[in-house]
Motif scaffolding. Structure first.
Motif, PDB file in Angstrom:
ATOM      1  N   ALA A 188       0.836  -1.206   0.000  1.00 59.13           N
ATOM      2  CA  ALA A 188       0.000   0.000   0.000  1.00 59.13           C
ATOM      3  C   ALA A 188       0.871   1.256   0.000  1.00 59.13           C
ATOM      4  N   VAL A 189       1.940   1.260   0.787  1.00 56.04           N
ATOM      5  CA  VAL A 189       2.837   2.416   0.829  1.00 56.04           C
ATOM      6  C   VAL A 189       3.495   2.624  -0.537  1.00 56.04           C
ATOM      7  N   LEU A 190       3.959   1.565  -1.167  1.00 53.18           N
ATOM      8  CA  LEU A 190       4.563   1.685  -2.493  1.00 53.18           C
ATOM      9  C   LEU A 190       3.585   2.217  -3.536  1.00 53.18           C
ATOM     10  N   VAL A 191       2.346   1.773  -3.494  1.00 58.41           N
ATOM     11  CA  VAL A 191       1.322   2.255  -4.428  1.00 58.41           C
ATOM     12  C   VAL A 191       1.056   3.738  -4.207  1.00 58.41           C
ATOM     13  N   ILE A 192       0.984   4.167  -2.960  1.00 57.74           N
ATOM     14  CA  ILE A 192       0.725   5.580  -2.657  1.00 57.74           C
ATOM     15  C   ILE A 192       1.895   6.446  -3.138  1.00 57.74           C
ATOM     16  N   VAL A 193       3.123   6.012  -2.885  1.00 56.89           N
ATOM     17  CA  VAL A 193       4.293   6.761  -3.349  1.00 56.89           C
ATOM     18  C   VAL A 193       4.298   6.842  -4.874  1.00 56.89           C
ATOM     19  N   HIS A 194       3.993   5.722  -5.535  1.00 49.17           N
ATOM     20  CA  HIS A 194       3.952   5.698  -6.998  1.00 49.17           C
ATOM     21  C   HIS A 194       2.904   6.680  -7.533  1.00 49.17           C
ATOM     22  N   LEU A 195       1.726   6.695  -6.948  1.00 53.03           N
ATOM     23  CA  LEU A 195       0.671   7.612  -7.394  1.00 53.03           C
ATOM     24  C   LEU A 195       1.062   9.063  -7.173  1.00 53.03           C
ATOM     25  N   CYS A 196       1.745   9.359  -6.076  1.00 47.77           N
ATOM     26  CA  CYS A 196       2.195  10.731  -5.824  1.00 47.77           C
ATOM     27  C   CYS A 196       3.212  11.171  -6.871  1.00 47.77           C
ATOM     28  N   ILE A 197       4.139  10.293  -7.216  1.00 48.36           N
ATOM     29  CA  ILE A 197       5.161  10.631  -8.213  1.00 48.36           C
ATOM     30  C   ILE A 197       4.528  10.828  -9.586  1.00 48.36           C
ATOM     31  N   ILE A 198       3.629   9.946  -9.965  1.00 46.84           N
ATOM     32  CA  ILE A 198       2.953  10.067 -11.263  1.00 46.84           C
ATOM     33  C   ILE A 198       2.107  11.338 -11.315  1.00 46.84           C
ATOM     34  N   GLY A 199       1.381  11.630 -10.255  1.00 44.68           N
ATOM     35  CA  GLY A 199       0.574  12.848 -10.213  1.00 44.68           C
ATOM     36  C   GLY A 199       1.420  14.096 -10.330  1.00 44.68           C
ATOM     37  N   ARG A 200       2.548  14.126  -9.660  1.00 41.88           N
ATOM     38  CA  ARG A 200       3.447  15.273  -9.716  1.00 41.88           C
ATOM     39  C   ARG A 200       4.021  15.443 -11.129  1.00 41.88           C
ATOM     40  N   ALA A 201       4.375  14.329 -11.752  1.00 40.24           N
ATOM     41  CA  ALA A 201       4.926  14.393 -13.110  1.00 40.24           C
ATOM     42  C   ALA A 201       3.895  14.946 -14.090  1.00 40.24           C
ATOM     43  N   PHE A 202       2.641  14.533 -13.980  1.00 38.50           N
ATOM     44  CA  PHE A 202       1.621  15.039 -14.892  1.00 38.50           C
ATOM     45  C   PHE A 202       1.325  16.514 -14.636  1.00 38.50           C
ATOM     46  N   ARG A 203       1.394  16.942 -13.377  1.00 40.46           N
ATOM     47  CA  ARG A 203       1.172  18.364 -13.090  1.00 40.46           C
ATOM     48  C   ARG A 203       2.283  19.217 -13.678  1.00 40.46           C
ATOM     49  N   ARG A 204       3.496  18.683 -13.787  1.00 43.27           N
ATOM     50  CA  ARG A 204       4.622  19.418 -14.358  1.00 43.27           C
ATOM     51  C   ARG A 204       4.641  19.356 -15.877  1.00 43.27           C
ATOM     52  N   GLY A 205       3.843  18.517 -16.487  1.00 45.51           N
ATOM     53  CA  GLY A 205       3.772  18.470 -17.939  1.00 45.51           C
ATOM     54  C   GLY A 205       4.543  17.337 -18.572  1.00 45.51           C
ATOM     55  N   PHE A 206       4.967  16.337 -17.819  1.00 47.33           N
ATOM     56  CA  PHE A 206       5.715  15.227 -18.394  1.00 47.33           C
ATOM     57  C   PHE A 206       4.824  14.315 -19.224  1.00 47.33           C
ATOM     58  N   GLY A 207       3.535  14.475 -19.141  1.00 51.17           N
ATOM     59  CA  GLY A 207       2.637  13.612 -19.890  1.00 51.17           C
ATOM     60  C   GLY A 207       2.442  14.035 -21.324  1.00 51.17           C
ATOM     61  N   HIS A 208       3.120  15.091 -21.758  1.00 55.32           N
ATOM     62  CA  HIS A 208       2.920  15.610 -23.116  1.00 55.32           C
ATOM     63  C   HIS A 208       4.176  15.460 -23.953  1.00 55.32           C
ATOM     64  N   GLY A 209       4.802  14.331 -23.919  1.00 52.60           N
ATOM     65  CA  GLY A 209       6.003  14.101 -24.723  1.00 52.60           C
ATOM     66  C   GLY A 209       7.214  14.776 -24.113  1.00 52.60           C
ATOM     67  N   GLY A 210       8.151  15.172 -24.946  1.00 50.32           N
ATOM     68  CA  GLY A 210       9.392  15.757 -24.465  1.00 50.32           C
ATOM     69  C   GLY A 210       9.390  17.275 -24.442  1.00 50.32           C
ATOM     70  N   GLU A 211       8.237  17.912 -24.534  1.00 45.30           N
ATOM     71  CA  GLU A 211       8.158  19.366 -24.619  1.00 45.30           C
ATOM     72  C   GLU A 211       8.546  20.055 -23.319  1.00 45.30           C
ATOM     73  N   HIS A 212       8.474  19.372 -22.197  1.00 44.45           N
ATOM     74  CA  HIS A 212       8.655  20.008 -20.908  1.00 44.45           C
ATOM     75  C   HIS A 212      10.018  20.662 -20.736  1.00 44.45           C
ATOM     76  N   VAL A 213      11.057  20.146 -21.332  1.00 37.16           N
ATOM     77  CA  VAL A 213      12.387  20.710 -21.143  1.00 37.16           C
ATOM     78  C   VAL A 213      12.457  22.096 -21.769  1.00 37.16           C
TER      79      VAL A 213
END
Length: 148
Positions: A16-41
């Protein structure tokens, strides 16, 4: 029997702890724009996302590569084309990070994005704005000429 129950409970808590950490990391990445290809850099470092113009490229320093030259600022290979530098190759030195590339390779790269392909430092020279006054003997064009 009690040890088995405690082990199973700890196993599920760990998962459960690993799943929660994974979801937090994925959520943070999408908020920063990593879900739209390599444009974020480019978006983070260069808000416009535009490359450099031909006039801006001309202001960057150029040199002819000399093999075995002491104190040479160029490395052995061009990081864009991955080919070795040869004597007489026209190279371009990026002034902010001092990385060196074949001029034609880095020019094509910089027309797409103004970032160094090695360290992602902005390759554009800062705009020199001088206060008009009697004591200033430096103009913006002579400052650029000194770098070239």
């Amino acid at each position: 029997m009690m040890e088995v129950i405690v082990s199973v409970i700890l196993l599920f808590v760990g998962i459960a702890v690993l799943v929660i950490v994974h979801l937090c990391i994925i959520g943070r990445a999408f908020r920063r724009g990593f879900g739209h290809g390599g444009e974020h850099v480019v978006r983070r470092s260069s808000p416009k996302g535009k490359g450099m113009s031909a006039e801006e490229l001309k202001t960057l320093p150029c040199l002819n590569f000399e093999a075995g030259e002491r104190g040479s600022s160029c490395s052995v290979d061009c990081a864009v084309c991955l080919d070795s530098f040869k004597s007489g190759d026209k190279c371009r030195l990026l002034p902010n990070c001092m990385h060196c590339f074949h001029a034609h390779c880095i020019d094509l790269w910089l027309m797409k994005t103004p970032l160094c392909p090695i360290c992602r430092t902005c390759a554009q020279l800062p705009k020199i704005q001088l206060v008009s006054g009697e004591g200033s003997g430096i103009s913006s064009s002579s400052a650029v000429d000194e770098l070239a």
